[in-house]
Scaffold this active site. Structure first.
Site, PDB file in Angstrom:
ATOM      1  N   GLU A 105      21.070  -9.210 -13.425  1.00  0.00           N
ATOM      2  CA  GLU A 105      19.711  -9.936 -13.862  1.00  0.00           C
ATOM      3  C   GLU A 105      19.421 -11.885 -13.452  1.00  0.00           C
ATOM      4  O   GLU A 105      18.807 -12.657 -13.446  1.00  0.00           O
ATOM      5  CB  GLU A 105      20.187 -10.044 -15.276  1.00  0.00           C
ATOM      6  CG  GLU A 105      19.994  -8.471 -15.315  1.00  0.00           C
ATOM      7  CD  GLU A 105      18.631  -7.724 -14.938  1.00  0.00           C
ATOM      8  OE1 GLU A 105      18.152  -8.017 -14.912  1.00  0.00           O
ATOM      9  OE2 GLU A 105      19.143  -6.143 -15.215  1.00  0.00           O
ATOM     10  N   ASN A 120      13.696 -11.998 -18.539  1.00  0.00           N
ATOM     11  CA  ASN A 120      13.566 -13.298 -18.675  1.00  0.00           C
ATOM     12  C   ASN A 120      13.462 -14.368 -18.036  1.00  0.00           C
ATOM     13  O   ASN A 120      14.720 -14.615 -17.966  1.00  0.00           O
ATOM     14  CB  ASN A 120      12.525 -12.452 -19.551  1.00  0.00           C
ATOM     15  CG  ASN A 120      13.038 -11.148 -20.462  1.00  0.00           C
ATOM     16  OD1 ASN A 120      12.017 -10.546 -19.793  1.00  0.00           O
ATOM     17  ND2 ASN A 120      14.329 -11.039 -21.726  1.00  0.00           N
ATOM     18  N   GLU A 149      14.411  -5.647  -6.813  1.00  0.00           N
ATOM     19  CA  GLU A 149      14.969  -4.415  -7.061  1.00  0.00           C
ATOM     20  C   GLU A 149      16.170  -4.548  -5.866  1.00  0.00           C
ATOM     21  O   GLU A 149      17.731  -4.202  -6.762  1.00  0.00           O
ATOM     22  CB  GLU A 149      14.538  -3.346  -8.566  1.00  0.00           C
ATOM     23  CG  GLU A 149      13.485  -3.610  -9.221  1.00  0.00           C
ATOM     24  CD  GLU A 149      14.966  -4.772 -11.101  1.00  0.00           C
ATOM     25  OE1 GLU A 149      15.339  -4.904 -10.087  1.00  0.00           O
ATOM     26  OE2 GLU A 149      13.554  -4.939 -11.306  1.00  0.00           O
TER      27      GLU A 149
END
Ligand code: BES
Ligand code: ZN
Length: 886
Positions: free
Chosen positions: A306, A273, A328
């Site tokens: 991340e 996020n 990814e």
């Protein structure tokens, strides 16, 4: 509204049906009135018709929501002015520009699926990728709708002192009724899947990083207060990642603050996020006493992964979920090269390839095989697969290999620059690399489109009179569901030629003016069958092919055990040295399996023992590599090498080989173990890690030798250990030895660590992996233990996941007890957490490869799931694909 209405068979989404969104959201103002039982969400969306979009009604996604009210440009809409189903809200006749206010209510503490807003321990947090945002409010929940979010959170001040969301904190205040509020603003437009909110009584660990352009970024890790001593490693890793992305890709961070939150209940490892990464506590918290070297290593790479998404995922995101590997695959490739740069590159490559071969090759050969860019799905959560991730990473790595490092960097610069702020496709990624370097990757793109693992067959011939060496490469790819025929792939094949003494030979191809100097060169294989003619080859060479595992393929290359043994000690490429050793071990083990099946006397290969001895005494070899080379392939990987796996014979063969190597080289293992037993404080660095891993490999052989004294040594190591790496290695070896010592070791371990969730999960996992015959009974017992909750995904993975996936002798017990156990658990889990339930089904992926009896049992297991009413789309998709005709 009935949100649990029985669905007909779930809908299939097709890439071919992609259309741009009909309406866009320029701004999203969200206000949360937060509480764990009931949270009210006021969403104010500034929307407009998409000039490039189709003529269609405005449809918002929404699931498990209570709609309180709906206003269009300030006017309340009556029930007759919109249409609602269990998953959508349709508003007809909208103007070109408008403001929509939607008020919904949700129940975080009832949310066991852990998608959307949920309650974990005492923390309220969100998980929105891929389609969780629609469980928070009605919204066009698709990644190509990007909007600027401003989030206001209001909650009780005592209960929720810390309240976080994406971006920068703008303002905050206190009401006089005991509540407080905070407002966050994220200036970067983003899709809803990157939205995050966290609230709780959290401790914050702070640090800072100065970017290459001199901006200071505040770094904060938020954890439950009891974990405040476990943040250092993640903070160090984060700073390493920020620096590496600047140095390697020229990518700088773009907000004033970067936050990480650790939560105990999380379906995956971690989530990127924007500005507010949320982590599974197990993937971020560590101290030497509670985390192993492997944990430290994984944490470093997940924190980096991340963080890297900030560019490869957030600034440039996916157009639709078929493009998932765009972010990814590329980000895994980036985190793998980060780990290779910071640690041992050879070990990193070995681990990556090991993972790919044991997991992804099985997926590619099974009923769920799909391309790196799939063309259909029922439930997108099922496509966070090793194919999208690990094969996707290999595909990007191959592009890098084919174009070269500098050229690859030029390509990624163009990609980030051209598509900043956009939602794009894997084709756009490839196009940017092509355009920056004037290369043609059109055939290469088949790697994104065709599923299945290509098989390369290598044939060689040496002409001693002409001094010519011919290397013939043929490729074929097996059929996969929905794809019966395949076109040839564009494959980078790294090769080297060795002479009898192990020296590299120059490589000059027919037609080339000059020989290529250097150990390795990359051949570009594009045809179904292709011949490479090397000239001026003075003596008969041995070709070392697919060095560094230059492409994700299976290799048919017939080398004798003696040639493999030669490469194992002489190859210039560390990866191929390891790989030659593994192939030699596999050959030997498969012969032992055949002998067991035919009731023949088992004999130990002296060739292997000799090579092990040479490797153990090779002073020049990195101990980390020695440890890898002495590690036998897993039973699962061996099973994948057999036409019909024989789990019991494999187990027996592996035990036989291990015990006999141990007995033959006992002195050397002993000596090496003692030499490595220097007492020094734990530190996480490549050298110390290498020593600990070799020490633990030696201990495992010593215990395998069957000498009861070695168990005492194992217990001594556990007693003396000041770190989890050595403690857990000892415990792992103890759990395969029945007796009082085992029970005592397990009991005292638990007593010492029962307060620590991360350690307790290791305790569960170690027991679930035990090869002792009563393991299933013990696993069932542990499910009733205070340490276990079926609602906690980490507990489930540690106990049920470990038993079903990494304990082949017990899971595949002939009486079917393992399969029945799995079915029971999946049915319970599916009602609580469909994503976790669907993942557990992976244990049956290869069911058609087993013997008649086991196949029948596994089929019954799958059928008994398929016949249930009200299955989640997650489990439904996998179970039906597994059962579909071959
Ligand atoms: N975006 C994913 C995580 C994700 C996807 C979480 C869907 C929940 C639902 C994240 O970037 C990721 O890939 N995480 C991996 C770890 C990573 C190091 C490969 C994971 O969670 O397993
Ligand atoms: Zn990711």
């Amino acid at each position: 509204m009935d949100t649990s209405a029985t669905e007909q068979s779930p809908k299939v989404t097709l890439l071919a049906d992609y259309q741009q969104p009909a309406y866009l959201v320029d701004e999203a103002l969200l206000q949360f009135d937060l509480d764990s039982a009931k949270t009210r969400v006021v969403s104010t969306l500034t929307m407009r018709k998409n000039p490039q979009g189709p003529e269609a009604d405005c449809i918002l996604d929404g699931e498990a929501l209570t709609l309180v009210s709906l206003k269009l440009d300030g006017k309340k809409l009556e029930g007759s002015q919109f249409q609602r189903t269990t998953s959508q809200l349709l508003i007809p006749n909208l103007p070109d520009k408008f403001e929509l206010e939607i008020i919904t209510e949700i129940e975080p503490d009832q949310n066991t699926a852990l998608e959307g807003l949920y309650y974990s321990g005492s923390i309220l947090c969100t998980q929105c990728e891929a389609e969780g945002f629609r469980r928070i409010t009605y919204y066009p929940d698709r990644p190509d709708v990007m909007s600027v979010f401003t989030v206001t959170i209001v909650a009780d001040r005592e209960k929720w002192p810390v309240m976080l969301s994406n971006g920068n904190m703008e303002d905050q205040g206190v009401f006089d009724d005991g509540r407080h509020w905070v407002r966050w603003h994220d200036p970067h437009p983003k899709p809803s899947y990157l939205f995050a909110l966290v609230a709780g009584d959290l401790h914050v660990q702070q640090d800072s990083f100065t970017t290459q352009s001199g901006r200071e970024v505040a770094l904060r890790i938020y954890v439950d207060p009891e974990n405040k001593h476990k943040c250092d490693h993640a903070l160090t890793s984060l700073k390493q990642a920020m620096k590496w992305d600047e140095d390697t890709y020229g990518r700088e961070y773009d907000l004033d603050v970067f936050m990480i939150v650790a939560v105990n209940d999380f379906n995956m490892g971690a989530m990127e996020n924007k500005g507010l990464n949320i982590f599974n506590a197990a993937c971020v918290l560590a101290t030497p006493e509670t985390a192993t070297d492997d944990d430290f290593y994984t944490i470093q790479s997940i924190v980096a992964h991340e963080y890297f998404h900030n560019w490869s995922g957030n600034r440039v995101t996916c157009r639709d979920w078929f493009q998932l590997s765009l972010k990814e695959g590329f980000t895994v490739m980036r985190d793998q090269s980060f780990s290779a740069d910071l640690n041992s590159a050879a070990v990193q490559r070995i681990d990556d390839v090991n993972g790919l071969r044991s997991m992804q090759f099985a997926e590619d050969a099974g009923p769920m095989a799909h391309p790196v860019r799939p063309d259909s799905y029922i439930e997108i959560s099922n496509f966070y697969t090793v194919t999208i991730y690990e094969k996707g990473a290999e595909v990007v790595r191959m592009i890098n290999t084919l174009v070269g490092d500098e050229e690859f960097r030029k390509g990624t610069d163009l990609y980030f620059d051209r598509h900043d702020g956009q939602a794009v496709t894997t084709d756009d990624f490839v196009k940017a690399i092509e355009d920056a370097n004037a290369v043609d990757l059109s055939q290469f793109k088949r790697w994104y489109e065709q599923a299945g693992t290509p098989e390369l067959t290598i044939d060689t011939n040496y002409d001693p009179i002409e001094h010519r060496f011919t290397l013939t490469v043929s490729q074929a790819c097996p059929a996969t569901p929905g794809q019966t025929t395949k076109q040839p792939f564009h494959i980078p094949l790294a090769v080297g030629l060795l002479d009898k003494s192990g020296t590299s030979l120059d490589m000059q191809l027919e037609g080339e003016a000059e020989p290529h100097h250097g150990d390795t060169r990359i051949l570009s294989v594009t045809e179904a069958s292709q011949t490479f003619e090397f000239i001026n080859v003075s003596s008969e060479p041995l070709a070392s092919v697919l060095r560094g595992f230059s492409a994700p393929v299976k290799l048919n290359y017939d080398l004798s055990n003696h040639q493999l043994a030669f490469l194992m000690v002489n190859d210039k490429d560390s990866f191929n040295r390891w790989d030659a050793g593994q192939k030699l071990i596999i050959n030997i083990l498969l012969e032992l399996v055949a002998d067991i099946q035919q009731n023949n006397q088992l004999v130990l290969s002296s060739l292997l023992v000799n090579q092990f001895e040479r490797i153990l005494t090779d002073k020049k070899l990195d101990p980390a590599l020695v440890a890898k080379m002495l590690t036998l392939p897993t039973e699962n990987y061996l099973a994948a090498q057999m036409t019909t796996p024989d789990v019991d014979a494999i187990h027996q063969a592996r035990e036989f080989l291990k015990r006999n190597i141990a007995v033959s080289l006992k002195g050397l293992f002993n000596q090496t173990y003692e030499k490595l037993s220097i007492r020094k404080a734990y530190d996480f660095n490549a050298d110390d890690m290498a020593m600990r891993s070799l020490k633990n490999v030696c201990l495992s052989y010593l215990v395998a030798s069957g000498d009861p004294m070695q168990l005492q040594r194992c217990l001594r190591q556990m007693k003396q250990a000041d770190n989890m790496t050595e403690l857990l290695a000892g415990l792992r070896l103890m759990v395969d030895q029945s007796g009082l010592e085992r029970e005592n070791a397990l009991r005292s371990f638990y007593e010492q660590w029962k307060q620590d969730r991360q350690v307790v999960d290791k305790w569960l996992a170690v027991q679930a992996a035990s090869t002792l015959p009563d393991t299933l009974i013990r696993v069932k017992g542990l499910m009733k233990h205070e340490a276990f909750s079926i609602k906690n995904p980490n507990n489930v993975r540690a106990l049920i996941g470990m038993f079903c996936r990494n304990n082949p002798v017990n899971f595949h017990a002939k009486d079917g007890s393992g399969y029945r156990f799995l079915v029971e658990q999946i049915l319970v889990l599916d009602k609580l957490n469909p994503q976790v339930a669907a993942r557990m089904l992976g244990a049956l992926n290869s069911w058609r490869r087993y013997d008649e009896q086991r196949q029948q049992l596994m089929k019954q297991a799958l059928e008994s799931i398929a016949e249930q009413q009200d299955l989640s789309a997650d489990v439904y998709e996998i179970v039906t694909k597994y059962l579909a005709a071959e």
